[in-house]
Design a protein around this motif. Sequence first.
Motif, PDB file in Angstrom:
ATOM      1  N   CYS A 131     -23.038 -16.022 -17.395  1.00  0.00           N
ATOM      2  CA  CYS A 131     -22.517 -17.587 -17.091  1.00  0.00           C
ATOM      3  C   CYS A 131     -21.000 -17.588 -16.924  1.00  0.00           C
ATOM      4  CB  CYS A 131     -23.036 -18.589 -17.841  1.00  0.00           C
ATOM      5  SG  CYS A 131     -24.859 -18.577 -17.718  1.00  0.00           S
ATOM      6  N   ILE A 132     -20.445 -18.050 -16.066  1.00  0.00           N
ATOM      7  CA  ILE A 132     -19.053 -18.046 -15.815  1.00  0.00           C
ATOM      8  C   ILE A 132     -18.504 -19.524 -15.708  1.00  0.00           C
ATOM      9  CG2 ILE A 132     -19.294 -18.006 -13.110  1.00  0.00           C
ATOM     10  CD1 ILE A 132     -16.398 -16.029 -13.280  1.00  0.00           C
ATOM     11  N   THR A 133     -17.251 -19.870 -16.131  1.00  0.00           N
ATOM     12  CA  THR A 133     -16.864 -21.125 -16.101  1.00  0.00           C
ATOM     13  C   THR A 133     -15.304 -21.023 -15.576  1.00  0.00           C
ATOM     14  OG1 THR A 133     -18.003 -22.005 -17.643  1.00  0.00           O
ATOM     15  CG2 THR A 133     -16.129 -23.251 -17.239  1.00  0.00           C
ATOM     16  N   ALA A 134     -14.817 -21.633 -14.652  1.00  0.00           N
ATOM     17  CA  ALA A 134     -13.407 -21.480 -14.183  1.00  0.00           C
ATOM     18  C   ALA A 134     -12.798 -22.843 -14.207  1.00  0.00           C
ATOM     19  CB  ALA A 134     -13.372 -20.811 -12.908  1.00  0.00           C
ATOM     20  N   THR A 135     -11.722 -23.398 -14.822  1.00  0.00           N
ATOM     21  CA  THR A 135     -11.234 -24.455 -15.015  1.00  0.00           C
ATOM     22  C   THR A 135      -9.613 -24.297 -14.364  1.00  0.00           C
ATOM     23  OG1 THR A 135     -10.488 -24.044 -17.118  1.00  0.00           O
ATOM     24  CG2 THR A 135     -12.581 -25.097 -16.855  1.00  0.00           C
ATOM     25  N   MET A 143     -10.082 -29.394 -12.130  1.00  0.00           N
ATOM     26  CA  MET A 143     -11.436 -28.940 -11.454  1.00  0.00           C
ATOM     27  C   MET A 143     -11.857 -28.016 -12.321  1.00  0.00           C
ATOM     28  SD  MET A 143     -11.745 -27.877  -7.566  1.00  0.00           S
ATOM     29  CE  MET A 143     -11.638 -26.176  -7.506  1.00  0.00           C
ATOM     30  N   VAL A 144     -13.485 -28.019 -12.092  1.00  0.00           N
ATOM     31  CA  VAL A 144     -14.342 -27.070 -12.994  1.00  0.00           C
ATOM     32  C   VAL A 144     -15.246 -26.585 -11.827  1.00  0.00           C
ATOM     33  CG1 VAL A 144     -15.802 -26.601 -14.882  1.00  0.00           C
ATOM     34  CG2 VAL A 144     -13.737 -28.269 -15.178  1.00  0.00           C
ATOM     35  N   VAL A 145     -15.310 -25.235 -11.885  1.00  0.00           N
ATOM     36  CA  VAL A 145     -16.611 -24.599 -11.349  1.00  0.00           C
ATOM     37  C   VAL A 145     -17.267 -23.871 -12.422  1.00  0.00           C
ATOM     38  CG1 VAL A 145     -15.719 -24.676  -8.803  1.00  0.00           C
ATOM     39  CG2 VAL A 145     -15.254 -22.587 -10.455  1.00  0.00           C
ATOM     40  N   LYS A 146     -18.766 -23.824 -12.242  1.00  0.00           N
ATOM     41  CA  LYS A 146     -19.506 -22.968 -13.081  1.00  0.00           C
ATOM     42  C   LYS A 146     -20.679 -22.431 -12.295  1.00  0.00           C
ATOM     43  CE  LYS A 146     -18.954 -25.968 -16.947  1.00  0.00           C
ATOM     44  NZ  LYS A 146     -19.611 -26.317 -18.349  1.00  0.00           N
ATOM     45  N   GLY A 147     -21.000 -21.193 -12.895  1.00  0.00           N
ATOM     46  CA  GLY A 147     -22.393 -20.727 -12.012  1.00  0.00           C
ATOM     47  C   GLY A 147     -22.756 -19.182 -12.784  1.00  0.00           C
ATOM     48  N   CYS A 148     -23.082 -18.292 -12.093  1.00  0.00           N
ATOM     49  CA  CYS A 148     -23.577 -17.084 -12.468  1.00  0.00           C
ATOM     50  C   CYS A 148     -22.758 -15.961 -12.118  1.00  0.00           C
ATOM     51  CB  CYS A 148     -24.898 -16.842 -12.017  1.00  0.00           C
ATOM     52  SG  CYS A 148     -26.298 -17.841 -12.456  1.00  0.00           S
ATOM     53  N   ALA A 149     -22.610 -14.969 -12.670  1.00  0.00           N
ATOM     54  CA  ALA A 149     -21.715 -13.696 -12.388  1.00  0.00           C
ATOM     55  C   ALA A 149     -22.296 -12.580 -12.895  1.00  0.00           C
ATOM     56  CB  ALA A 149     -20.136 -13.983 -12.868  1.00  0.00           C
ATOM     57  N   VAL A 166     -10.439 -18.578 -16.588  1.00  0.00           N
ATOM     58  CA  VAL A 166     -11.819 -18.059 -16.362  1.00  0.00           C
ATOM     59  C   VAL A 166     -12.548 -17.531 -17.570  1.00  0.00           C
ATOM     60  CG1 VAL A 166     -13.228 -16.592 -14.840  1.00  0.00           C
ATOM     61  CG2 VAL A 166     -11.225 -17.506 -13.982  1.00  0.00           C
ATOM     62  N   SER A 167     -13.587 -17.939 -17.826  1.00  0.00           N
ATOM     63  CA  SER A 167     -14.367 -17.396 -19.025  1.00  0.00           C
ATOM     64  C   SER A 167     -15.767 -17.081 -18.677  1.00  0.00           C
ATOM     65  CB  SER A 167     -14.310 -18.333 -20.259  1.00  0.00           C
ATOM     66  OG  SER A 167     -15.067 -19.623 -19.890  1.00  0.00           O
ATOM     67  N   CYS A 168     -16.397 -15.978 -19.380  1.00  0.00           N
ATOM     68  CA  CYS A 168     -17.691 -15.719 -19.327  1.00  0.00           C
ATOM     69  C   CYS A 168     -18.376 -15.746 -20.664  1.00  0.00           C
ATOM     70  CB  CYS A 168     -18.050 -14.399 -18.483  1.00  0.00           C
ATOM     71  SG  CYS A 168     -17.150 -14.141 -16.710  1.00  0.00           S
ATOM     72  N   CYS A 169     -19.967 -15.937 -20.610  1.00  0.00           N
ATOM     73  CA  CYS A 169     -20.565 -15.773 -21.714  1.00  0.00           C
ATOM     74  C   CYS A 169     -21.958 -15.255 -21.174  1.00  0.00           C
ATOM     75  CB  CYS A 169     -20.724 -17.129 -22.013  1.00  0.00           C
ATOM     76  SG  CYS A 169     -21.306 -18.392 -21.267  1.00  0.00           S
ATOM     77  N   GLU A 170     -22.501 -14.770 -22.521  1.00  0.00           N
ATOM     78  CA  GLU A 170     -24.098 -14.198 -22.069  1.00  0.00           C
ATOM     79  C   GLU A 170     -25.006 -15.226 -22.856  1.00  0.00           C
ATOM     80  OE1 GLU A 170     -24.950 -10.042 -22.446  1.00  0.00           O
ATOM     81  OE2 GLU A 170     -23.042  -9.988 -23.646  1.00  0.00           O
ATOM     82  N   GLY A 171     -26.279 -15.332 -22.038  1.00  0.00           N
ATOM     83  CA  GLY A 171     -27.123 -16.340 -22.705  1.00  0.00           C
ATOM     84  C   GLY A 171     -27.523 -17.323 -21.608  1.00  0.00           C
ATOM     85  N   ASN A 172     -28.710 -17.652 -21.667  1.00  0.00           N
ATOM     86  CA  ASN A 172     -29.076 -18.702 -20.738  1.00  0.00           C
ATOM     87  C   ASN A 172     -28.558 -20.148 -20.904  1.00  0.00           C
ATOM     88  OD1 ASN A 172     -30.902 -17.602 -19.004  1.00  0.00           O
ATOM     89  ND2 ASN A 172     -32.625 -17.807 -20.359  1.00  0.00           N
ATOM     90  N   LEU A 173     -27.795 -20.575 -19.846  1.00  0.00           N
ATOM     91  CA  LEU A 173     -26.831 -22.065 -20.177  1.00  0.00           C
ATOM     92  C   LEU A 173     -25.852 -22.016 -21.331  1.00  0.00           C
ATOM     93  CD1 LEU A 173     -30.194 -24.098 -20.101  1.00  0.00           C
ATOM     94  CD2 LEU A 173     -28.958 -23.728 -18.076  1.00  0.00           C
ATOM     95  N   CYS A 174     -25.300 -20.825 -21.414  1.00  0.00           N
ATOM     96  CA  CYS A 174     -24.498 -20.837 -22.491  1.00  0.00           C
ATOM     97  C   CYS A 174     -22.866 -21.244 -22.020  1.00  0.00           C
ATOM     98  CB  CYS A 174     -24.020 -19.134 -22.969  1.00  0.00           C
ATOM     99  SG  CYS A 174     -23.325 -18.146 -21.335  1.00  0.00           S
ATOM    100  N   ASN A 175     -22.622 -21.583 -20.708  1.00  0.00           N
ATOM    101  CA  ASN A 175     -21.353 -22.091 -19.942  1.00  0.00           C
ATOM    102  C   ASN A 175     -21.713 -23.773 -20.184  1.00  0.00           C
ATOM    103  OD1 ASN A 175     -23.387 -22.348 -18.121  1.00  0.00           O
ATOM    104  ND2 ASN A 175     -21.832 -21.835 -16.579  1.00  0.00           N
ATOM    105  N   SER A 176     -21.702 -24.435 -21.333  1.00  0.00           N
ATOM    106  CA  SER A 176     -22.112 -25.518 -21.374  1.00  0.00           C
ATOM    107  C   SER A 176     -21.908 -26.706 -20.564  1.00  0.00           C
ATOM    108  CB  SER A 176     -21.505 -26.219 -22.795  1.00  0.00           C
ATOM    109  OG  SER A 176     -19.997 -26.246 -22.367  1.00  0.00           O
ATOM    110  N   VAL A 177     -22.797 -27.852 -20.567  1.00  0.00           N
ATOM    111  CA  VAL A 177     -22.738 -28.882 -19.624  1.00  0.00           C
ATOM    112  C   VAL A 177     -21.577 -29.802 -19.770  1.00  0.00           C
ATOM    113  CG1 VAL A 177     -24.195 -30.586 -20.739  1.00  0.00           C
ATOM    114  CG2 VAL A 177     -24.358 -30.378 -18.529  1.00  0.00           C
ATOM    115  N   ASP A 178     -20.969 -29.826 -21.044  1.00  0.00           N
ATOM    116  CA  ASP A 178     -19.737 -30.780 -21.121  1.00  0.00           C
ATOM    117  C   ASP A 178     -18.576 -31.096 -20.141  1.00  0.00           C
ATOM    118  OD1 ASP A 178     -18.574 -28.383 -21.727  1.00  0.00           O
ATOM    119  OD2 ASP A 178     -17.926 -29.067 -23.943  1.00  0.00           O
TER     120      ASP A 178
END
Length: 183
Positions: A131-135, A143-149, A166-178
């Motif tokens: 999962c990827i998060t870019a702020t 702005m924040v974008v999130k998704g799969c990578a 930009v940060s990445c993590c492993e595991g389902n839904l690990c790029n939190s909803v907050d």
Amino acid sequence: MDLQISVFLLFILFTAGHSLSCYECKSVTGCADQKLKTCPSGFSQCSSSTAVVQFGYFSTKVKIKDCIAACPSGSMNFGFIKLTTSCCDTDECNVRDARDPSNIPNGRKCYSCDIQSCSNKLICTGDEDHCITATGTFGGRSMVVKGCASKSVCDGIQFDLGVASVSCCEGNLCNSVDQRWEF
């Protein structure tokens, strides 16, 4: 003496820096009219990308080829855009188009954002196993974008845009909803 000068000049000629040559193209119809270009100093790779952009029922495919400073091969999926990039570092190596983004689900899920929130659950496809998060801040707006990578994209993120992280993590839904878009 003339022999020494001739040998020196020959040495300079053969050891001069080699500039990479890559194909260049930006098109929604394919890269049939791609042109070869010499990359500027500091650009050490060629890239070929295929993006599928979708808003509602509107969908378009964009092909892009160019010289690039650093390039991780792999794929990213933010829900409204899917991008596959292949990179190489020899002359004219990006002659072939990057493959189309996969539509085959792989069992992973990550959060993604739309104009209202980042609580959407996105089904990852193909080799997207992170999962990827870019702020960032663009035009004074957060702005924040999130998704799969794919792992290769996450491992290859070695650049600082100055306005984004930009940060990445492993595991389902690990790029939190907050986090969410802010306008």
